[in-house]
Design a protein around this motif. Structure first.
Motif, short mmCIF file in Angstrom:
data_model
loop_
_atom_site.label_atom_id
_atom_site.label_comp_id
_atom_site.label_asym_id
_atom_site.label_seq_id
_atom_site.Cartn_x
_atom_site.Cartn_y
_atom_site.Cartn_z
N ARG B 105 25.04 36.92 30.35
CA ARG B 105 26.72 37.62 30.35
C ARG B 105 27.36 38.72 32.10
O ARG B 105 26.58 38.72 32.44
N VAL B 109 34.56 40.64 33.38
CA VAL B 109 34.56 38.71 32.90
C VAL B 109 35.78 39.27 32.30
O VAL B 109 36.48 39.74 31.37
N GLY B 110 36.92 37.99 32.77
CA GLY B 110 38.25 37.58 31.91
C GLY B 110 39.11 38.55 32.59
O GLY B 110 39.83 37.58 33.29
N SER B 111 39.15 39.97 32.74
CA SER B 111 40.71 40.42 33.25
C SER B 111 40.60 41.84 34.44
O SER B 111 40.83 42.30 35.15
N ARG B 188 37.78 35.76 39.40
CA ARG B 188 37.62 35.26 37.57
C ARG B 188 36.69 34.13 37.61
O ARG B 188 36.10 33.79 36.65
N MET B 192 33.78 33.03 35.89
CA MET B 192 33.78 32.95 34.85
C MET B 192 32.63 30.93 34.52
O MET B 192 31.99 30.60 33.14
#
Lengths: 217, 217
Positions: B105, B109-111, B188, B192
């Protein structure tokens, strides 16, 4: 083989067109029977090409390809009908992408993925995630990119992955360049690759690219 | 050059060791002055190797390398002291990884990303994200993996990226294999990538691997 390709955008038309060219029967599915893009595709793609609703496409198919945007994949499959997916190989090439403030956003991301959502929603379907890491031209013509670049498959059903690896072989991906990442939870990994793909598209100034993993000892 | 390497784990020791070998002065920083791993490293790494607190390390350094786990990166930098980061190149190699239910995890993450969080927290630091996409052995010895594989840099400061590209060159990464992804928001994308890295480690059964992007027309 009889394929349903759900989605009439560039990805659906590229996959559908290649499958027809390979001699398969393909129904390009959309929300309505009279989608102009689907009707035109069916007229021009050659013998074996048809168009219809998502339900028309899935009901007659042996393999269902999810080629809509990830964010509408579940609603397209709902329209296709659960009974039309049971026991079938469902090839998910979708990415749950949106753009916000000029940045790519994935939803779901991190702790879930489209591949898993589809498999959970249709537990009797044999979902295989693949091809979402390359541009649609490269999906069906990997030789557009020189080199020993690779493609991923993941899913719970080994037989389904084998069948999809065969389809990839017809597209031009030799089996030794198909990396099996394991179960459908690995959809998270291949979907989370997309932001890097978008950055690379900007950096390289092209969409026809793909990755190769080199290994040491 | 005088480097601070924050973090005494395998990543910090690998980077610190290589920098010392290259003739740089390196202080390996940890939360306390008497970290056994840091003390042993300083004894064994050779001339130019010292250990100390995060603050000791950062205060004397020209370049600060963030080699702690991503989830403690901000607290390590807070201990290093904002005044000791102002105007300096801060090389962030961290990944905000945890494991939950056997799955990797990322958080954020993402934004958002660690690279961005560090740059926002220390607006006068010149943050460059790099090296987080490979195992620490490969970071400092890319020839462990044969082939024309690549590494990323991103950050807001062109001069800082140039300087880090020079450091990567000393490590063995030729400049044509360093891909500049743009601003720090691309942290990011490279963060990721980590879940795919972990899946590949399982699939390939090794940690010494890396990617190369091939391009077509």
């Amino acid at each position: 083989m009889r394929y349903a390709v759900l989605g009439t955008g560039v990805v659906g038309r590229a996959l559908g067109g290649k499958l027809v060219e390979l001699g398969h029967e393909v129904t390009l599915g959309s929300r309505t029977k009279d989608n102009p893009s689907a009707l035109q595709w069916a007229r021009e793609a050659g013998a074996g090409a048809q168009s219809g609703t998502f339900e028309d496409a899935a009901s007659s198919a042996e393999v269902v390809v999810v080629a809509v945007g990830g964010r509408v994949a579940l609603s397209a499959l709902e329209a296709a009908g659960a009974g039309n997916l049971d026991g079938k190989v469902v090839v998910d090439v979708s990415n749950p992408l949106g753009f916000e403030d000029g940045q790519v956003r994935l939803d779901p991301v991190g702790s879930d993925s489209m591949g898993e959502q589809i498999q959970r929603a249709y537990p009797h379907a044999r979902v295989v995630k693949t091809l979402n890491t390359v541009n649609c031209d490269v999906m069906v013509a990997p030789s557009l990119v020189p080199g020993e670049h690779q493609i991923f498959v993941c899913g719970e059903d080994a037989g389904a992955k084998e069948q999809v690896t065969g389809m990839l072989g017809e597209f031009g991906w030799p089996a030794h360049r198909v990396l099996d990442l394991g179960g459908i939870a690995s959809s998270r990994s291949v979907e989370m690759f997309l932001p890097l793909w978008v950055d690379l598209m900007r950096t390289l100034g092209k969409t026809h690219f793909n990755l190769q993993f080199h290994t040491g000892d």
